[in-house]
Design a protein around this motif. Structure first.
Motif, PDB file in Angstrom:
ATOM      1  N   ARG A   1      38.960  -8.508   1.309  1.00 59.41           N
ATOM      2  CA  ARG A   1      39.827  -9.121   2.332  1.00 59.41           C
ATOM      3  C   ARG A   1      39.653  -8.414   3.673  1.00 59.41           C
ATOM      4  NH1 ARG A   1      43.597 -12.568   2.476  1.00 59.41           N
ATOM      5  NH2 ARG A   1      44.769 -11.364   3.993  1.00 59.41           N
ATOM      6  N   VAL A   2      39.556  -7.084   3.642  1.00 60.16           N
ATOM      7  CA  VAL A   2      39.355  -6.331   4.889  1.00 60.16           C
ATOM      8  C   VAL A   2      38.033  -6.749   5.541  1.00 60.16           C
ATOM      9  CG1 VAL A   2      38.965  -4.025   5.848  1.00 60.16           C
ATOM     10  CG2 VAL A   2      40.791  -4.377   4.177  1.00 60.16           C
ATOM     11  N   ALA A   3      36.987  -6.857   4.737  1.00 62.37           N
ATOM     12  CA  ALA A   3      35.692  -7.297   5.272  1.00 62.37           C
ATOM     13  C   ALA A   3      35.797  -8.717   5.836  1.00 62.37           C
ATOM     14  CB  ALA A   3      34.620  -7.230   4.191  1.00 62.37           C
ATOM     15  N   GLY A   4      36.532  -9.577   5.168  1.00 68.55           N
ATOM     16  CA  GLY A   4      36.748 -10.936   5.660  1.00 68.55           C
ATOM     17  C   GLY A   4      37.503 -10.951   6.977  1.00 68.55           C
ATOM     18  N   ASP A   5      38.462 -10.031   7.119  1.00 68.63           N
ATOM     19  CA  ASP A   5      39.192  -9.932   8.394  1.00 68.63           C
ATOM     20  C   ASP A   5      38.254  -9.553   9.531  1.00 68.63           C
ATOM     21  OD1 ASP A   5      41.567 -10.534   7.082  1.00 68.63           O
ATOM     22  OD2 ASP A   5      42.106  -8.428   6.795  1.00 68.63           O
ATOM     23  N   VAL A   6      37.328  -8.644   9.250  1.00 70.62           N
ATOM     24  CA  VAL A   6      36.349  -8.247  10.270  1.00 70.62           C
ATOM     25  C   VAL A   6      35.499  -9.454  10.664  1.00 70.62           C
ATOM     26  CG1 VAL A   6      34.308  -6.814  10.715  1.00 70.62           C
ATOM     27  CG2 VAL A   6      36.312  -5.826   9.595  1.00 70.62           C
ATOM     28  N   LEU A   7      35.038 -10.225   9.668  1.00 67.98           N
ATOM     29  CA  LEU A   7      34.253 -11.427   9.967  1.00 67.98           C
ATOM     30  C   LEU A   7      35.067 -12.435  10.776  1.00 67.98           C
ATOM     31  CD1 LEU A   7      32.401 -12.007   6.568  1.00 67.98           C
ATOM     32  CD2 LEU A   7      31.434 -11.164   8.714  1.00 67.98           C
ATOM     33  N   ASP A   8      36.332 -12.613  10.421  1.00 67.69           N
ATOM     34  CA  ASP A   8      37.185 -13.552  11.155  1.00 67.69           C
ATOM     35  C   ASP A   8      37.359 -13.120  12.608  1.00 67.69           C
ATOM     36  OD1 ASP A   8      37.481 -15.043   8.857  1.00 67.69           O
ATOM     37  OD2 ASP A   8      39.472 -14.242   8.366  1.00 67.69           O
ATOM     38  N   LEU A   9      37.566 -11.816  12.808  1.00 69.12           N
ATOM     39  CA  LEU A   9      37.727 -11.321  14.188  1.00 69.12           C
ATOM     40  C   LEU A   9      36.443 -11.498  15.001  1.00 69.12           C
ATOM     41  CD1 LEU A   9      39.905  -8.148  13.550  1.00 69.12           C
ATOM     42  CD2 LEU A   9      40.583 -10.221  14.778  1.00 69.12           C
ATOM     43  N   LEU A  10      35.295 -11.262  14.363  1.00 67.50           N
ATOM     44  CA  LEU A  10      34.018 -11.489  15.056  1.00 67.50           C
ATOM     45  C   LEU A  10      33.846 -12.968  15.412  1.00 67.50           C
ATOM     46  CD1 LEU A  10      31.635  -9.150  13.020  1.00 67.50           C
ATOM     47  CD2 LEU A  10      32.421  -8.837  15.380  1.00 67.50           C
ATOM     48  N   ALA A  11      34.168 -13.841  14.473  1.00 67.04           N
ATOM     49  CA  ALA A  11      34.044 -15.277  14.727  1.00 67.04           C
ATOM     50  C   ALA A  11      35.001 -15.721  15.831  1.00 67.04           C
ATOM     51  CB  ALA A  11      34.311 -16.062  13.443  1.00 67.04           C
ATOM     52  N   LEU A  12      36.230 -15.179  15.839  1.00 72.49           N
ATOM     53  CA  LEU A  12      37.183 -15.549  16.889  1.00 72.49           C
ATOM     54  C   LEU A  12      36.735 -15.013  18.253  1.00 72.49           C
ATOM     55  CD1 LEU A  12      40.532 -15.091  14.969  1.00 72.49           C
ATOM     56  CD2 LEU A  12      39.619 -17.230  15.905  1.00 72.49           C
ATOM     57  N   GLY A  13      36.119 -13.845  18.251  1.00 74.06           N
ATOM     58  CA  GLY A  13      35.579 -13.310  19.505  1.00 74.06           C
ATOM     59  C   GLY A  13      34.491 -14.206  20.064  1.00 74.06           C
TER      60      GLY A  13
END
Length: 181
Positions: free
Chosen positions: A82-94
């Protein structure tokens, strides 16, 4: 001088962290279902039109991690996912913020950051389960400084036993049943 207490090391389950992990698992499943069933609406709400298939992939990832957390006896790797997924989500939102509506992407990033903080806290607390805790054996202690006969009535009399009536046997039992009704 007091005698040396026997001690041993044990591993303890962190029940509050596991409860948080279960809640995050259910949150993952709910979010994943929303991303699978409403990809166009979510991508439009985030200001990144036409990214429905990417939102669906994120939904599958969320459902997989949520199911893993809920079905596993060891939620640690799933919380880390989930933490890794959060990082991916933040990158995608950026990236979405640079291409589309930066304000909307920023608001979504703040929400993801809040959930990421919960995920990180849960992962950190679950990691503590791998550290042994020193436990001392106090099985020979009663918690009272004197024997029960010496302690009886001290709380009521502030240490003096002169004014405390001692009721024993059936009289004590009758007094207890009468006062409880």
């Amino acid at each position: 001088m007091s005698e040396q207490r026997r001690s041993y090391e044990e591993y303890r389950t962190n029940y509050p962290a596991r409860k948080l992990a279960r809640r995050l698992g259910w949150f993952s499943i709910g979010l994943g279902l929303a991303e699978l069933l409403l990809p166009r609406q979510l991508s439009s709400a985030l200001g990144v039109h036409g990214r429905g298939s990417f939102v669906r992939l994120c939904g599958l990832r969320e459902i997989a991690t949520g199911a893993g957390i809920l079905m596993s006896d060891n939620p640690k790797p799933w919380i880390q996912a989930r933490v890794a997924g959060d990082v991916l989500d933040l990158l995608a939102l950026g990236a979405a913020g640079q291409r589309g509506d930066a304000t909307t992407a920023m608001v979504a990033a703040v929400g993801v950051t809040g959930v990421a903080a919960l995920d990180l806290k849960c992962a950190k607390d679950l990691a503590k389960e791998d550290e042994p805790v020193t436990t001392f054996d106090y099985s020979d202690r009663s918690g009272f400084p004197d024997t029960p006969d010496q302690m009886r009535g001290r709380a009521a009399s502030k240490g003096s036993m002169d004014n405390v009536p001692q009721i024993k046997g059936m009289a004590a039992a009758d007094r207890e049943t009468v006062n409880r009704h």
